[in-house]
Structures are given as C-alpha cells and as structure tokens.
Motif scaffolding. Structure first.
Motif, PDB file in Angstrom:
ATOM      1  N   GLY A 200      -1.885 -12.413  12.273  1.00  0.00           N
ATOM      2  CA  GLY A 200      -1.857 -11.835  10.933  1.00  0.00           C
ATOM      3  C   GLY A 200      -2.511 -10.465  10.911  1.00  0.00           C
ATOM      4  N   PHE A 201      -3.637 -10.341  11.609  1.00  0.00           N
ATOM      5  CA  PHE A 201      -4.324  -9.046  11.708  1.00  0.00           C
ATOM      6  C   PHE A 201      -3.410  -8.004  12.346  1.00  0.00           C
ATOM      7  CE2 PHE A 201      -6.837  -6.065  14.258  1.00  0.00           C
ATOM      8  CZ  PHE A 201      -7.631  -5.480  13.271  1.00  0.00           C
ATOM      9  N   MET A 202      -2.764  -8.381  13.441  1.00  0.00           N
ATOM     10  CA  MET A 202      -1.872  -7.441  14.124  1.00  0.00           C
ATOM     11  C   MET A 202      -0.686  -7.064  13.226  1.00  0.00           C
ATOM     12  SD  MET A 202      -2.009  -8.565  18.160  1.00  0.00           S
ATOM     13  CE  MET A 202      -0.895  -9.900  17.951  1.00  0.00           C
ATOM     14  N   THR A 203      -0.174  -8.020  12.471  1.00  0.00           N
ATOM     15  CA  THR A 203       0.914  -7.730  11.538  1.00  0.00           C
ATOM     16  C   THR A 203       0.450  -6.751  10.469  1.00  0.00           C
ATOM     17  OG1 THR A 203       1.896  -9.913  11.919  1.00  0.00           O
ATOM     18  CG2 THR A 203       2.547  -8.748   9.901  1.00  0.00           C
ATOM     19  N   GLY A 204      -0.732  -6.997   9.937  1.00  0.00           N
ATOM     20  CA  GLY A 204      -1.275  -6.094   8.923  1.00  0.00           C
ATOM     21  C   GLY A 204      -1.515  -4.701   9.479  1.00  0.00           C
ATOM     22  N   LEU A 205      -2.115  -4.639  10.662  1.00  0.00           N
ATOM     23  CA  LEU A 205      -2.479  -3.355  11.265  1.00  0.00           C
ATOM     24  C   LEU A 205      -1.261  -2.557  11.730  1.00  0.00           C
ATOM     25  CD1 LEU A 205      -4.884  -1.550  12.092  1.00  0.00           C
ATOM     26  CD2 LEU A 205      -4.817  -2.694  14.321  1.00  0.00           C
ATOM     27  N   PHE A 206      -0.317  -3.229  12.376  1.00  0.00           N
ATOM     28  CA  PHE A 206       0.796  -2.518  12.996  1.00  0.00           C
ATOM     29  C   PHE A 206       2.090  -2.533  12.179  1.00  0.00           C
ATOM     30  CE2 PHE A 206      -1.855  -3.702  16.734  1.00  0.00           C
ATOM     31  CZ  PHE A 206      -2.253  -2.415  17.031  1.00  0.00           C
ATOM     32  N   PHE A 207       2.095  -3.259  11.053  1.00  0.00           N
ATOM     33  CA  PHE A 207       3.277  -3.241  10.189  1.00  0.00           C
ATOM     34  C   PHE A 207       2.917  -2.801   8.768  1.00  0.00           C
ATOM     35  CE2 PHE A 207       6.445  -5.072   7.329  1.00  0.00           C
ATOM     36  CZ  PHE A 207       7.583  -4.499   7.847  1.00  0.00           C
ATOM     37  N   CYS A 208       2.030  -3.537   8.121  1.00  0.00           N
ATOM     38  CA  CYS A 208       1.716  -3.239   6.719  1.00  0.00           C
ATOM     39  C   CYS A 208       1.026  -1.892   6.545  1.00  0.00           C
ATOM     40  CB  CYS A 208       0.846  -4.343   6.120  1.00  0.00           C
ATOM     41  SG  CYS A 208       1.677  -5.939   6.033  1.00  0.00           S
ATOM     42  N   LEU A 209       0.010  -1.626   7.338  1.00  0.00           N
ATOM     43  CA  LEU A 209      -0.709  -0.357   7.220  1.00  0.00           C
ATOM     44  C   LEU A 209       0.230   0.840   7.436  1.00  0.00           C
ATOM     45  CD1 LEU A 209      -3.321   1.251   6.788  1.00  0.00           C
ATOM     46  CD2 LEU A 209      -3.815   0.935   9.214  1.00  0.00           C
ATOM     47  N   PRO A 210       1.082   0.831   8.460  1.00  0.00           N
ATOM     48  CA  PRO A 210       2.015   1.955   8.592  1.00  0.00           C
ATOM     49  C   PRO A 210       3.001   2.073   7.423  1.00  0.00           C
ATOM     50  CG  PRO A 210       1.786   0.844  10.695  1.00  0.00           C
ATOM     51  CD  PRO A 210       1.087  -0.017   9.674  1.00  0.00           C
ATOM     52  N   VAL A 211       3.454   0.946   6.875  1.00  0.00           N
ATOM     53  CA  VAL A 211       4.358   1.010   5.717  1.00  0.00           C
ATOM     54  C   VAL A 211       3.645   1.657   4.542  1.00  0.00           C
ATOM     55  CG1 VAL A 211       5.561  -0.392   3.986  1.00  0.00           C
ATOM     56  CG2 VAL A 211       5.848  -0.911   6.410  1.00  0.00           C
ATOM     57  N   ILE A 212       2.416   1.223   4.273  1.00  0.00           N
ATOM     58  CA  ILE A 212       1.611   1.830   3.206  1.00  0.00           C
ATOM     59  C   ILE A 212       1.374   3.304   3.525  1.00  0.00           C
ATOM     60  CG2 ILE A 212      -0.668   1.836   2.093  1.00  0.00           C
ATOM     61  CD1 ILE A 212       0.953  -0.569   1.248  1.00  0.00           C
ATOM     62  N   GLY A 213       1.062   3.598   4.777  1.00  0.00           N
ATOM     63  CA  GLY A 213       0.762   4.968   5.195  1.00  0.00           C
ATOM     64  C   GLY A 213       1.930   5.919   5.020  1.00  0.00           C
ATOM     65  N   VAL A 214       3.124   5.481   5.379  1.00  0.00           N
ATOM     66  CA  VAL A 214       4.302   6.349   5.218  1.00  0.00           C
ATOM     67  C   VAL A 214       4.536   6.637   3.735  1.00  0.00           C
ATOM     68  CG1 VAL A 214       6.823   6.444   5.468  1.00  0.00           C
ATOM     69  CG2 VAL A 214       5.411   5.699   7.386  1.00  0.00           C
ATOM     70  N   GLY A 215       4.469   5.597   2.919  1.00  0.00           N
ATOM     71  CA  GLY A 215       4.624   5.812   1.476  1.00  0.00           C
ATOM     72  C   GLY A 215       3.562   6.757   0.938  1.00  0.00           C
ATOM     73  N   ALA A 216       2.331   6.574   1.384  1.00  0.00           N
ATOM     74  CA  ALA A 216       1.221   7.419   0.926  1.00  0.00           C
ATOM     75  C   ALA A 216       1.412   8.874   1.344  1.00  0.00           C
ATOM     76  CB  ALA A 216      -0.106   6.875   1.456  1.00  0.00           C
ATOM     77  N   LEU A 217       1.959   9.094   2.524  1.00  0.00           N
ATOM     78  CA  LEU A 217       2.219  10.469   2.968  1.00  0.00           C
ATOM     79  C   LEU A 217       3.188  11.181   2.027  1.00  0.00           C
ATOM     80  CD1 LEU A 217       2.563   9.971   6.827  1.00  0.00           C
ATOM     81  CD2 LEU A 217       0.765  11.261   5.646  1.00  0.00           C
ATOM     82  N   PHE A 218       4.284  10.512   1.709  1.00  0.00           N
ATOM     83  CA  PHE A 218       5.287  11.131   0.847  1.00  0.00           C
ATOM     84  C   PHE A 218       4.836  11.211  -0.610  1.00  0.00           C
ATOM     85  CE2 PHE A 218       7.911  10.163   4.516  1.00  0.00           C
ATOM     86  CZ  PHE A 218       8.633  11.344   4.637  1.00  0.00           C
ATOM     87  N   GLU A 219       3.955  10.316  -1.016  1.00  0.00           N
ATOM     88  CA  GLU A 219       3.412  10.356  -2.376  1.00  0.00           C
ATOM     89  C   GLU A 219       2.221  11.305  -2.479  1.00  0.00           C
ATOM     90  OE1 GLU A 219       2.517   6.281  -3.272  1.00  0.00           O
ATOM     91  OE2 GLU A 219       4.625   5.690  -3.233  1.00  0.00           O
ATOM     92  N   ARG A 220       1.847  11.891  -1.347  1.00  0.00           N
ATOM     93  CA  ARG A 220       0.706  12.808  -1.273  1.00  0.00           C
ATOM     94  C   ARG A 220      -0.596  12.133  -1.686  1.00  0.00           C
ATOM     95  NH1 ARG A 220       4.385  14.940   1.209  1.00  0.00           N
ATOM     96  NH2 ARG A 220       5.203  17.005   0.806  1.00  0.00           N
ATOM     97  N   ARG A 221      -0.754  10.899  -1.217  1.00  0.00           N
ATOM     98  CA  ARG A 221      -1.987  10.145  -1.478  1.00  0.00           C
ATOM     99  C   ARG A 221      -3.018  10.497  -0.407  1.00  0.00           C
ATOM    100  NH1 ARG A 221      -1.507   6.884  -6.224  1.00  0.00           N
ATOM    101  NH2 ARG A 221       0.681   6.314  -6.397  1.00  0.00           N
ATOM    102  N   SER A 222      -4.260  10.225  -0.709  1.00  0.00           N
ATOM    103  CA  SER A 222      -5.343  10.551   0.222  1.00  0.00           C
ATOM    104  C   SER A 222      -5.449   9.506   1.324  1.00  0.00           C
ATOM    105  CB  SER A 222      -6.668  10.613  -0.540  1.00  0.00           C
ATOM    106  OG  SER A 222      -7.050   9.308  -0.950  1.00  0.00           O
TER     107      SER A 222
END
Length: 159
Positions: free
Chosen positions: A111-133
């Motif tokens: 679950g940790f690996m799924t969160g770290l290597f899947f969920c976090l990057p999904v959130i991160g990509v969205g945050a990049l395009f939304e210009r989030r910190s």
C-alpha cells in the motif's frame, strides 16, 4: 460478504486518516492556505455529500488495492478460466503459498509503495498543471501514501 466488509472497513479508514491528517492541528491549516480553501467555503459545502462521495471513491480504491497487495489474487486470475491450464496448477500454488505474505505488514508495504509511486505522482502531475505549491503536493500526496498503506494492511490482513 467477508470481502465486501473488508473493503468497506478499508474505505472507512481513509475517512479516519483524513479527519486526523486534515485537522487544523496537523496539516489542515497549511492545506487550506495552499489550496485556497477558506472556512466559509468549507461551511458552505454539503459535507454529507462530500464525505459520502469520498467514501465511495475510497471503496473503489480499496477494490483495486486488493489486487496489488494480495499475491494470491494474481495467481488465481492467471490460471482460472484459461483453456488448457491444468486446474491443479492453482491448487498446488495455493497449497504451497496460500497464506504466505498475508499480513498487515506486507499489505502496508505494498500500500505504501502504491501511494508513493502511483498516488503521489498522480497528485503531483495535477498540482503542477494547477500551479499548486510543493507543500500542497506533499500534504495531499502524503495523505494518500499513508491512507493506501493503512488500506493495504487492512485488506491483506483480513481478506
């Protein structure tokens, strides 16, 4: 029935983590500032609808997570229903490895690996395009890392 109850418990755990994680004394205040959410906006929303939908989405995540944290599921799907596969292949596998790696700790690892290597990057990509910190990214992504870790542990231990 046991599977559904486990997935429901796993989904409910996401709400518990959220109540703690987004508490103003933990990351709630920083998250509100970084996401541009105000107290008035939160109070103006339909919290029952929000929590219900969050629970339903978490249930969907639990459903997929079971295939990532329980190795025996893959063995079952790889052999059942395939023409020409000897049914004893799955039986032999399950006899040898039936409950191997079926612990909270092992599920939490996956679950940790799924969160770290899947969920976090999904959130991160969205945050990049939304210009989030980066703070927003780490808080929102970190929530899913911890949540998937707990959900994976629950699923692997109880299913």
């Amino acid at each position: 029935m046991h599977t559904i109850l486990t997935l429901l418990l796993s989904a409910f755990s996401s709400l518990v983590v959220g109540f703690i994680w987004y508490n103003p004394k933990v990351f709630g205040t920083i998250w509100m500032r970084e996401s541009g959410i105000t107290e008035e906006k939160i109070k103006g929303g339909n919290m029952i609808l929000t929590l219900t939908m969050a629970f339903i989405y978490a249930f969907f995540i639990s459903f997929v997570l079971q295939f990532l944290v329980i190795h025996q599921t893959g063995a079952n799907s790889a052999t059942v229903g395939i023409t020409g596969v000897d049914p004893s292949v799955l039986k032999n596998y399950m006899d040898a490895y039936g409950t191997t790696y079926r612990t909270f700790k092992h599920g939490a690892l996956h679950g940790f690996m799924t969160g770290l290597f899947f969920c976090l990057p999904v959130i991160g990509v969205g945050a990049l395009f939304e210009r989030r910190s980066w703070k927003y990214t780490l808080i929102a992504g970190g929530y899913w890392v911890i949540t998937c870790m707990l959900m994976g542990g629950i699923i692997c231990q109880l299913m």
